[in-house]
Structure formats: C-alpha cells, structure tokens
Design an enzyme around this catalytic site. Structure first.
Site, PDB file in Angstrom:
ATOM      1  N   GLU A  92       0.886  -1.115   0.090  1.00  0.00           N
ATOM      2  CA  GLU A  92       0.023   0.017   0.002  1.00  0.00           C
ATOM      3  C   GLU A  92       0.810   1.122  -0.119  1.00  0.00           C
ATOM      4  OE1 GLU A  92      -2.630  -0.205   3.354  1.00  0.00           O
ATOM      5  OE2 GLU A  92      -3.078  -2.581   2.844  1.00  0.00           O
ATOM      6  N   CYS A 105       3.553   8.181   1.548  1.00  0.00           N
ATOM      7  CA  CYS A 105       4.130   7.616   2.362  1.00  0.00           C
ATOM      8  C   CYS A 105       4.145   5.958   1.695  1.00  0.00           C
ATOM      9  CB  CYS A 105       2.970   7.263   3.444  1.00  0.00           C
ATOM     10  SG  CYS A 105       3.400   6.138   4.789  1.00  0.00           S
ATOM     11  N   CYS A 112       5.370  -7.694   7.390  1.00  0.00           N
ATOM     12  CA  CYS A 112       6.490  -7.277   7.989  1.00  0.00           C
ATOM     13  C   CYS A 112       7.027  -8.345   9.204  1.00  0.00           C
ATOM     14  CB  CYS A 112       6.210  -6.035   8.984  1.00  0.00           C
ATOM     15  SG  CYS A 112       7.281  -5.110   9.694  1.00  0.00           S
ATOM     16  N   CYS A 116       4.573  -5.593  15.623  1.00  0.00           N
ATOM     17  CA  CYS A 116       4.194  -4.708  16.514  1.00  0.00           C
ATOM     18  C   CYS A 116       2.695  -5.111  16.770  1.00  0.00           C
ATOM     19  CB  CYS A 116       4.247  -3.371  15.877  1.00  0.00           C
ATOM     20  SG  CYS A 116       5.902  -3.017  15.603  1.00  0.00           S
ATOM     21  N   CYS A 119      -0.516  -3.043  14.787  1.00  0.00           N
ATOM     22  CA  CYS A 119      -0.430  -2.752  13.280  1.00  0.00           C
ATOM     23  C   CYS A 119      -0.994  -3.939  12.503  1.00  0.00           C
ATOM     24  CB  CYS A 119       1.306  -2.481  12.943  1.00  0.00           C
ATOM     25  SG  CYS A 119       1.527  -2.554  11.477  1.00  0.00           S
ATOM     26  N   GLY A 157       6.209  -2.605   6.296  1.00  0.00           N
ATOM     27  CA  GLY A 157       7.377  -3.104   6.458  1.00  0.00           C
ATOM     28  C   GLY A 157       8.278  -2.141   7.331  1.00  0.00           C
ATOM     29  N   GLU A 158       9.516  -2.660   7.709  1.00  0.00           N
ATOM     30  CA  GLU A 158      10.417  -2.186   8.266  1.00  0.00           C
ATOM     31  C   GLU A 158      11.663  -1.557   7.480  1.00  0.00           C
ATOM     32  OE1 GLU A 158      11.545  -0.693  11.393  1.00  0.00           O
ATOM     33  OE2 GLU A 158      13.560  -0.485  10.394  1.00  0.00           O
ATOM     34  N   SER A 211      10.252   5.049  15.751  1.00  0.00           N
ATOM     35  CA  SER A 211       8.947   4.520  16.580  1.00  0.00           C
ATOM     36  C   SER A 211       9.426   4.353  17.791  1.00  0.00           C
ATOM     37  CB  SER A 211       8.267   3.303  15.912  1.00  0.00           C
ATOM     38  OG  SER A 211       8.209   3.542  14.423  1.00  0.00           O
ATOM     39  N   LEU A 212       8.791   5.033  18.860  1.00  0.00           N
ATOM     40  CA  LEU A 212       9.270   4.873  20.287  1.00  0.00           C
ATOM     41  C   LEU A 212       8.191   4.136  21.024  1.00  0.00           C
ATOM     42  CD1 LEU A 212      11.536   5.325  22.201  1.00  0.00           C
ATOM     43  CD2 LEU A 212      10.578   7.388  22.509  1.00  0.00           C
ATOM     44  N   HIS A 213       6.946   4.975  21.117  1.00  0.00           N
ATOM     45  CA  HIS A 213       5.479   4.288  21.626  1.00  0.00           C
ATOM     46  C   HIS A 213       5.708   4.081  23.112  1.00  0.00           C
ATOM     47  CE1 HIS A 213       4.844   4.508  17.597  1.00  0.00           C
ATOM     48  NE2 HIS A 213       5.259   3.245  17.214  1.00  0.00           N
ATOM     49  N   HIS A 287      -5.486   4.719  15.988  1.00  0.00           N
ATOM     50  CA  HIS A 287      -6.965   4.751  15.401  1.00  0.00           C
ATOM     51  C   HIS A 287      -7.099   3.032  15.475  1.00  0.00           C
ATOM     52  CE1 HIS A 287      -8.344   8.415  13.584  1.00  0.00           C
ATOM     53  NE2 HIS A 287      -7.399   8.612  13.857  1.00  0.00           N
ATOM     54  N   CYS A 330      -2.904   1.015   7.913  1.00  0.00           N
ATOM     55  CA  CYS A 330      -2.070   0.424   6.934  1.00  0.00           C
ATOM     56  C   CYS A 330      -1.872  -1.047   6.816  1.00  0.00           C
ATOM     57  CB  CYS A 330      -0.471   1.121   7.309  1.00  0.00           C
ATOM     58  SG  CYS A 330       0.548   0.529   6.208  1.00  0.00           S
TER      59      CYS A 330
HETATM   60  S1  SF4 Z   1       4.459  -0.656  12.563  1.00  0.00           S
HETATM   61 FE1  SF4 Z   1       5.844  -0.858  11.228  1.00  0.00          FE
HETATM   62  S2  SF4 Z   1       7.465  -2.183  11.961  1.00  0.00           S
HETATM   63 FE2  SF4 Z   1       5.822  -2.530  13.160  1.00  0.00          FE
HETATM   64  S3  SF4 Z   1       4.753  -4.357  12.400  1.00  0.00           S
HETATM   65 FE3  SF4 Z   1       3.876  -2.604  11.541  1.00  0.00          FE
HETATM   66  S4  SF4 Z   1       4.801  -2.052   9.561  1.00  0.00           S
HETATM   67 FE4  SF4 Z   1       6.315  -3.503  10.803  1.00  0.00          FE
END
Ligand code: SF4
Length: 344
Positions: A92, A105, A112, A116, A119, A157-158, A211-213, A287, A330
């Site tokens: 996407e 984006c 991935c 996380c 996600c 993805g990362e 990405s900290l969170h 969200h 996403c």
């Molecule tokens: S937030 Fe980013 S790194 Fe984490 S699972 Fe989703 S796509 Fe992968």
C-alpha cells in the site's frame, strides 16, 4: 525469460549494465537522465542512444514501471494505492495532500517481521522484501507524482530491514543524476534496528524517525517485540553518538494508547531519556485496528500530553489527523486483497 528492469537502478548499476552491453561509458548517465529526469516510459524514447544500442538494450531490459491496481480515497482527500509485487502480494502507498505539502508514504516490504501488536501489517507476517524498483515505482506511478513535496518511508514493512534496496532508492531520489530531491524532504522510519540505523545515518543524508511508543523497556517489549533485541537505551545511544548537521532531523513517533502509555510517569521518563538529543516527538492518536484490544485517548488528553512534554523542554507536536486513519489502518487493504485472491 523476464526482462530486467532499468527503473530503480542506481548510476553504478547502470554503469554495470552499459559495460555488459559494451555501450560507451557516458551511456549510463544518459539512461539515468531518461529514467529519472525525462520520465520516459519506453527504451525507444531514449533518442540520444543509437537505434542499435536501443535494440540491444531492449532485448534484455525494460523500463519496468507498473500502475497501481486500485485505490481508495478518504473524505479528507488522502488516497491509498494498492500495488502488486512479488508473487501476487500487495503493498500500500498513501498520498496525503495537506495545504502546500503533498506527502507520499511508501512501503518497503510486503508484510513485516516486526510484529508490532497495534499494526495490521504486523498481523500479516512477512512475505518478502521488495526491490528498489518496487519501492520507487510507488512514487513514479501514481497520478499525483509531479505534485509530491515529501516522502516518508512509513508504509508497510520495516525500511531498515530492507536497507540495501532502501539506500538505493534514497541515492536515486537525492543524486544530481537522479531526481535531485533535497534529503531534508525525505524521512525514513524504523522501529530501532541499531546496526542498520548506524549504516543508514552514515550512507544517507535523509531524516530519521524512530517509533518509540513507550520509554519503558518492558512495556515497549509488549507493544513491539523487536525491543527484545534493541533496547531503548541502545537505540538512543546510537543516535547520540552520531554527529547530526543542523538540517538533518531526528524525530520520535509516539502512538498514544488510552491508559497504557499516556501517564505522567511516561512524560517524566520521556523527558529524561531524550535529554540532550535535538529532536521532536510526533504524537499520534491510535486509530482502532480490527482485533486489537487497544483504545484511543480523547483529543483533550493528547493535547495535555503534548503540553506537558513541551513544558519539560521536549518539542512535541500532534500529527495532523489528515491521512492518519489511512496510515493507522496500513495493511488493511492489502490483507483484504490477498484474502480475496486466496478464496478465488
Ligand atoms: S508498525 Fe511498522 S515495523 Fe511494526 S509491524 Fe507494522 S509495519 Fe512492521
């Protein structure tokens, strides 16, 4: 046999192609110019190459652009495009217009590995790395291509788990023989893969978003399993040890989950660990994602969180709501599309 794609190759790779085809040395720059400056769609349009050279090149190579399969548009004008990659997989790409900015984006992998829990892409699991051609094609093959002002590598993805292909695309986007974009208009995000952060900082001049969170290791581990091998401290040390110039930005993404990472203790710890790093925190309201038992805080709580951080000397901003829904979800569109293919 399938032809090799020229689009997405760096100048060095194009030099290797021209050597292999016994073309003159200057032909690689000419080809780069056609691909990235003159934006042609076929090798036949490379009119400063002789007909013989074009025929020779066409026998083994193609340009390699591909249109998106579908798109969806949200009420605020953001659009999400779906591209086919690998073997019937989907990625996407989100186009996010906002006043005089138009941000793209892009995705860097199909699925991935990072897992996380908040996600949708993480829930898909990993299906494969995509090539520099497939990453850059998302930029070149959407109708809004000429309007784009910024690119963020924050889709599926990362990015730093596919660092070789990502670095190639950054080279093409920022080199004078490529698109000639300023690196300050490009941001690459990461969950914090330490070895690759250092390589990324050394080999590119683009901005970094981590990405900290959560500032707490144990809590972050539950949200982002990658934390098991890359602690917050190690990630921050890798950043602290790098000599940033004034133009280059480091930011931290912080998705706020109600009752989980939005307490005064989180504010105090964030201020402590980020002390001495010239950075900004982007606060993002979670969200909801199907099947994820996490909740979103109300807007007043997000504003209070931002102000508390600002009062402690940490520059914090709230990511504008435009495009947020599309980004938060996403992975949703590609999951639906892949499930459809399986059931057909
Ligand atoms: S937030 Fe980013 S790194 Fe984490 S699972 Fe989703 S796509 Fe992968």
């Amino acid at each position: 046999m399938e032809k090799e794609k020229l689009y997405g190759k760096t100048l060095n790779e194009l030099i290797a192609v021209t050597k292999r085809m016994r073309m003159p040395g200057f032909a690689a720059r000419q080809i780069a110019d056609w691909l990235y400056r003159k934006e042609i769609d076929s090798i036949d349009e490379m009119t400063n190459l002789s007909k013989k050279m074009r025929d020779l090149l066409s026998a083994d190579y193609c340009i390699g652009l591909s249109d998106p399969e579908t798109f969806s548009e949200s009420t605020d004008g953001t659009r999400k495009y779906l591209f086919k990659v690998l073997d019937n997989k989907y990625i996407e790409t989100a186009f996010i217009p906002d006043d005089d900015r138009a941000t793209l984006c892009v995705s860097c992998q199909s699925g991935c590995k990072m897992g996380c829990i908040f996600c949708m892409t993480g829930k898909q699991g990993f299906q494969g790395n995509i090539s520099s051609n497939e990453i850059l094609n998302q930029f070149r093959s959407i109708p809004e291509f000429s309007r784009l002002t910024n690119i963020v590598y924050m889709g599926m993805g990362e990015p730093l788990d596919n660092i070789d292909e990502v670095l190639k695309t950054l080279d093409i986007l920022t080199s004078e023989w490529g698109y000639g974009w300023s690196p300050t208009r490009i941001t690459v995000s990461t969950v914090g893969l330490i070895k690759s952060i250092t390589e990324f900082l050394e080999k590119s001049r683009c901005n970094l978003a981590v990405s900290l969170h959560s500032p707490f290791d144990e809590e972050r581990k539950k949200l982002m399993p990658v934390q098991r091998t890359n602690s917050v401290k190690e990630v921050l040390d890798a950043i602290r040890n790098f000599d940033f110039n004034r133009q280059r930005r480091v930011s931290f993404e912080y998705i706020l989950f109600k009752g989980l990472n939005d307490s005064p203790a989180h504010i105090r710890e964030l201020a402590r660990i980020l002390n001495g790093i010239r950075c900004r925190i982007n606060l993002i309201r979670f969200h909801p994602v199907p099947g994820v038992p996490l909740e979103s805080p109300d807007m007043d709580s997000v504003i209070r969180f931002r102000e508390a951080l600002n009062n402690k000397g940490i520059l914090a901003t709230i990511r504008a709501s435009r495009g947020m829904e599309i980004r938060a979800a996403c992975g949703l569109l590609s999951t639906i599309q892949q499930n459809k293919l399986i059931s057909e």
